[in-house]
Design a protein around this motif. Structure first.
Motif, PDB file in Angstrom:
ATOM      1  N   ASP A   1      89.735 -18.347  -9.114  1.00 23.65           N
ATOM      2  CA  ASP A   1      88.183 -18.444  -9.638  1.00 23.65           C
ATOM      3  C   ASP A   1      87.693 -19.675 -10.481  1.00 23.65           C
ATOM      4  O   ASP A   1      87.091 -19.633 -11.525  1.00 23.65           O
ATOM      5  CB  ASP A   1      87.884 -17.183 -10.512  1.00 23.65           C
ATOM      6  CG  ASP A   1      87.555 -15.916  -9.466  1.00 23.65           C
ATOM      7  OD1 ASP A   1      87.543 -16.043  -8.417  1.00 23.65           O
ATOM      8  OD2 ASP A   1      87.561 -14.907 -10.117  1.00 23.65           O
TER       9      ASP A   1
ATOM     10  N   ILE B   1      84.988 -24.432   3.105  1.00 22.72           N
ATOM     11  CA  ILE B   1      85.319 -23.189   3.797  1.00 22.72           C
ATOM     12  C   ILE B   1      84.439 -22.550   4.942  1.00 22.72           C
ATOM     13  O   ILE B   1      84.900 -22.178   5.898  1.00 22.72           O
ATOM     14  CB  ILE B   1      85.180 -22.030   2.518  1.00 22.72           C
ATOM     15  CG1 ILE B   1      86.396 -22.287   1.359  1.00 22.72           C
ATOM     16  CG2 ILE B   1      85.392 -20.401   3.040  1.00 22.72           C
ATOM     17  CD1 ILE B   1      86.147 -21.456   0.191  1.00 22.72           C
TER      18      ILE B   1
ATOM     19  N   ILE C   1      78.967 -18.666  -8.354  1.00 26.95           N
ATOM     20  CA  ILE C   1      79.412 -18.998  -7.216  1.00 26.95           C
ATOM     21  C   ILE C   1      80.643 -18.511  -6.685  1.00 26.95           C
ATOM     22  O   ILE C   1      80.950 -18.208  -5.257  1.00 26.95           O
ATOM     23  CB  ILE C   1      79.377 -20.502  -7.069  1.00 26.95           C
ATOM     24  CG1 ILE C   1      79.906 -21.264  -5.509  1.00 26.95           C
ATOM     25  CG2 ILE C   1      80.314 -20.993  -8.044  1.00 26.95           C
ATOM     26  CD1 ILE C   1      78.701 -21.324  -4.815  1.00 26.95           C
ATOM     27  N   ASP C   2      81.687 -18.199  -7.611  1.00 26.88           N
ATOM     28  CA  ASP C   2      82.702 -17.604  -7.015  1.00 26.88           C
ATOM     29  C   ASP C   2      82.640 -16.208  -6.679  1.00 26.88           C
ATOM     30  O   ASP C   2      83.330 -15.726  -5.400  1.00 26.88           O
ATOM     31  CB  ASP C   2      83.798 -17.512  -8.314  1.00 26.88           C
ATOM     32  CG  ASP C   2      83.292 -16.581  -9.602  1.00 26.88           C
ATOM     33  OD1 ASP C   2      81.919 -16.922  -9.915  1.00 26.88           O
ATOM     34  OD2 ASP C   2      83.885 -15.913 -10.445  1.00 26.88           O
TER      35      ASP C   2
ATOM     36  N   VAL D   1      81.548 -17.080  -3.020  1.00 27.28           N
ATOM     37  CA  VAL D   1      82.602 -17.579  -2.222  1.00 27.28           C
ATOM     38  C   VAL D   1      83.349 -16.430  -1.644  1.00 27.28           C
ATOM     39  O   VAL D   1      83.724 -16.303  -0.572  1.00 27.28           O
ATOM     40  CB  VAL D   1      83.490 -18.528  -3.083  1.00 27.28           C
ATOM     41  CG1 VAL D   1      84.766 -18.857  -2.223  1.00 27.28           C
ATOM     42  CG2 VAL D   1      82.732 -19.859  -3.405  1.00 27.28           C
ATOM     43  N   ASP D   2      83.377 -15.345  -2.383  1.00 28.36           N
ATOM     44  CA  ASP D   2      84.381 -14.249  -2.194  1.00 28.36           C
ATOM     45  C   ASP D   2      83.444 -13.530  -0.861  1.00 28.36           C
ATOM     46  O   ASP D   2      84.124 -13.227   0.130  1.00 28.36           O
ATOM     47  CB  ASP D   2      84.544 -13.263  -3.126  1.00 28.36           C
ATOM     48  CG  ASP D   2      85.568 -13.748  -4.255  1.00 28.36           C
ATOM     49  OD1 ASP D   2      86.179 -14.588  -3.946  1.00 28.36           O
ATOM     50  OD2 ASP D   2      85.548 -13.347  -5.166  1.00 28.36           O
TER      51      ASP D   2
ATOM     52  N   ILE E   1      81.200 -15.033   1.039  1.00 25.33           N
ATOM     53  CA  ILE E   1      81.327 -15.862   2.285  1.00 25.33           C
ATOM     54  C   ILE E   1      82.644 -15.508   3.082  1.00 25.33           C
ATOM     55  O   ILE E   1      82.502 -15.305   4.272  1.00 25.33           O
ATOM     56  CB  ILE E   1      81.100 -17.132   1.896  1.00 25.33           C
ATOM     57  CG1 ILE E   1      79.626 -17.639   1.293  1.00 25.33           C
ATOM     58  CG2 ILE E   1      81.221 -18.324   3.124  1.00 25.33           C
ATOM     59  CD1 ILE E   1      79.529 -18.887   0.796  1.00 25.33           C
ATOM     60  N   ARG E   2      83.689 -15.739   2.337  1.00 21.01           N
ATOM     61  CA  ARG E   2      84.983 -15.435   2.975  1.00 21.01           C
ATOM     62  C   ARG E   2      84.981 -14.104   3.624  1.00 21.01           C
ATOM     63  O   ARG E   2      85.528 -14.133   4.802  1.00 21.01           O
ATOM     64  CB  ARG E   2      86.068 -15.576   1.836  1.00 21.01           C
ATOM     65  CG  ARG E   2      86.641 -17.049   1.504  1.00 21.01           C
ATOM     66  CD  ARG E   2      87.738 -16.856   0.861  1.00 21.01           C
ATOM     67  NE  ARG E   2      88.169 -18.148   0.191  1.00 21.01           N
ATOM     68  CZ  ARG E   2      89.056 -18.983   0.708  1.00 21.01           C
ATOM     69  NH1 ARG E   2      89.697 -18.554   1.719  1.00 21.01           N
ATOM     70  NH2 ARG E   2      89.313 -20.041   0.271  1.00 21.01           N
TER      71      ARG E   2
END
Lengths: 454, 454
Positions: free
Chosen positions: A230, A256, B249-250, B253-254, B256-257
């Protein structure tokens, strides 16, 4: 800030205002917009229209718009500008990582020319250094701008130095702590500094547990490390541990997204980025290559089948299940390869040995193959197919599912070992291959069983 | 911090130490590790073994390990703990967003129980509030922890207040500026504060151009906004503009993934997350559903073909090109739908009207269909196929490619309109449908042309 929406009306209005040379109103519109929004407008305009707008923007905004353009549009736009203008108006106003990205898209001669026009030799050196890293490495993702303090300083000295340093940096997320040789020792958070008294030394306050990567680390690993821990920003060091730069999460998010899109495109048989709004020509160009491979596979398949013409003429019911066999081989192959590709991408290959993986994959394949064959068998019994056809379909389905599972599993692993993107194995390639092999197995088995029973 | 690698040896060692009750050595190993690494170890252990380790961790680390576990493993682990322990050891040591995520995975009764054991009523209220937002909205992604200052304050007052506030917040990225009614007015960066003099008022310094989202905004739009504007943190407001929380953002990001993986899985015919290291049973469970659909399609296809048995018996060469027609329909359909799905996901549907989109898609389809048909025609001429077969293959390929393009384009658009994930149209579903339709068209055309020429 009002939410921006790109509309046909807005584009038409801007076009009209450009035509009328109405600088006042255009400037008013542009001032209201975020550079990322202006970039979206640029992409709808011709190069000449975009250039008209470009002269109305201040340098900072112009530079921000540029990095927000799609690569194609940016290249087209930059081609129309002299190297000196690019260096002065853009490169000087961008972070080193963005500057390096843009310059890396130019041919070598232009690169040298643009670099020679950058006034600040330190910046030029930084960019030249960033350009030296290979694509898809931590070095190519990082920026040189960062804030660092020495472990021997006290908070007063830190704050004084940081005031100078922050002028170069957009956002302060972390302050890095280095020793006298610039070796990364740890980080000190702004929070920590806010809570400390001004005589405290960095040495007493900093956190030595800093995760860093070597400049040669692959971008995929960078993304996995930042995701797992993170992290919003990740320092990059050389082989000696010297602090070189930092990677921020926004660059990794872009990476990504691009990688996910690339894998998805490969799985769907598309050879490049394409959106609905792109030209017919672009659509055709990204679709045709894999269609050709599918076409070649299909034509090759027709040769395989024609070798069995006599058998089909005598027993036309063999043809009934040809599409089923082809489709199931394709479906199973895609599933197996997709699982491997995802595991590779997320760094979750696990630590099972290859033999254990093989053993497990064979179990899964046998289970699926058995289940599907039983269904095929029961179906054929119910609709009253001949024994010959029933056994042909059942045994062919079993073999095809088994073969496609194993091929789908081990082809991506093999490609990955040879540093080829394993996702190429998930698309039309594996479907086509499974189609041909499946058809051959099916027809061979039909010859055997129809000779046996008829 | 040394780079961590999960090895079979490490797991074996830890298992052995647990067996020997060797608390000293285990504690030493765990102290060296990041919570995310410990989570990876947990996932290889039994619940009892994991619990043994858990009692050796301090509360903060234990909580961090918990949020780094995969959902399944976390649920299994939490089931074995009393609600009070969960509230005291975990929830009190987590950010509100992580706490809400974990509680949301429990059944309603357990949720209430855990919430009732949280000592700090403000935290309990915050979490209950976060739980009230629908899944996949900005509200469900946000955390309540943030630092805010009033526009009327001076920098001294700000710093004093911030020192209190930072104790609640892990990292300070932005300081939000609000008015007396908590309405979000803008942001003030730490950089700005560092450069300002202490008597300056927030009102004179803050940046009013703040991008925010309403709590009901869909997560996909949140991800697109943060990506487009390169944001690390995004404030969330209610309908009146009152500041509710912030998204980092973290978490995006999760998201988006996960979304990319979901789309990829749908396109590959897998119904859930699965990794090589998962059990045979799990592998079978995520693969079988779509295989069944492919199977049903194939069996239905066999009924379609059997209606043309007589024709195949007379002209067995018709069977040669059946796999080609099926495969090309599938390939073209997947390509078309993948382009739409990517455009929808990235918010780049463009502002062309549906009629213009239709027009363009028809042009692309006609171009591809013509190119492929010409190749099929030339090929058949070269290998000396009959006129009947040549015309059947050529015209069937043309119609199938046209049909599959249009279906692949408009089915995802239609699903999207009805709020169904359009990616379901990219997988085995569209391939199977195209297979059946393609086979029918091909065989109908074969009857026509073979009657015409023979």
């Amino acid at each position: 800030m009002a939410k921006f929406e790109l509309t046909r009306e807005l584009i038409d209005l801007i076009r009209e205002l450009i035509e009328q040379n109405n600088v006042a109103q255009l400037t008013e519109i542009l001032l209201e917009l975020h550079p990322a929004d202006i970039a979206e407008i640029y992409e709808e305009l011709s190069v000449d229209e975009a250039k008209f707008l470009y002269f109305l923007l201040d340098d900072d905004t112009a530079a921000e718009v540029l990095i927000n353009l799609e690569e194609d549009d940016r290249q087209n736009f930059l081609k129309s500008l002299p190297s000196e203008e690019i260096a002065r108006r853009f490169i000087d106003n961008l972070d080193t990582d963005d500057a390096a990205d843009i310059i890396s898209e130019m041919d070598e001669e232009r690169q040298k020319e643009v670099l020679s026009f950058i006034d600040d030799t330190e910046v030029a050196d930084d960019i030249a250094d960033l350009l030296s890293y290979e694509e898809d490495t931590a070095g190519s993702l990082m920026a040189k701008e960062l804030i660092k303090v020495r472990e021997s300083w006290n908070i007063i000295t830190c704050l004084r130095s940081m005031r100078r340093q922050v002028e170069e940096v957009d956002e302060v997320y972390f302050v890095y702590v280095v020793d006298d040789k610039d070796i990364l020792k740890g980080t000190i958070s702004l929070k920590r500094m806010l809570l400390a008294s001004s005589e405290n030394r960095v040495r007493e306050l900093y956190n030595p547990d800093v995760i860093s990567v070597n400049a040669n680390t692959h971008s995929e690993e960078v993304a996995n490390i930042m995701g797992k821990y993170d992290l919003v920003v990740l320092p990059v060091v050389d082989d000696n541990g010297k602090l070189l730069g930092r990677i921020t999460i926004d660059d990794v998010v872009d990476y990504i997204r691009e990688e996910a899109e690339k894998d998805y495109q490969l799985a769907s048989g598309i050879t490049g980025d394409v959106e609905i709004s792109d030209s017919v020509w672009r659509h055709t160009r990204v679709r045709v290559p894999w269609l050709m491979i599918g076409m070649m596979g299909g034509l090759l398949g027709s040769r395989v089948i024609s070798a069995f013409e006599g058998n089909i003429a005598r027993f036309p019911e063999v043809a009934f299940f040809m599409p089923l066999i082809g489709a199931m081989g394709g479906n199973v192959g895609i599933q197996s390869s997709a699982i491997i590709v995802q595991s590779i991408a997320s760094g979750n290959l696990g630590f099972e040995t290859n033999w254990r993986k093989l053993g497990k994959e064979v179990s899964i394949a046998l289970l699926n193959a058995s289940a599907l064959s039983v269904i095929a068998f029961i179906y054929n019994m119910i609709v009253g197919s001949s024994y010959a056809l029933t056994f042909t379909v059942t045994s062919a389905l079993f073999s095809v599912v088994l073969f496609a599972s194993l091929l789908g599993t081990f082809l991506p692993l093999l490609l990955n070992k040879f540093k080829v993107n394993p996702a190429v194995a998930t698309g039309p390639f594996i479907t086509t291959l499974n189609d041909i092999v499946g058809m051959f197995l099916y027809l061979i088995l039909s010859v055997y069983f129809f000779n046996l029973f008829m």
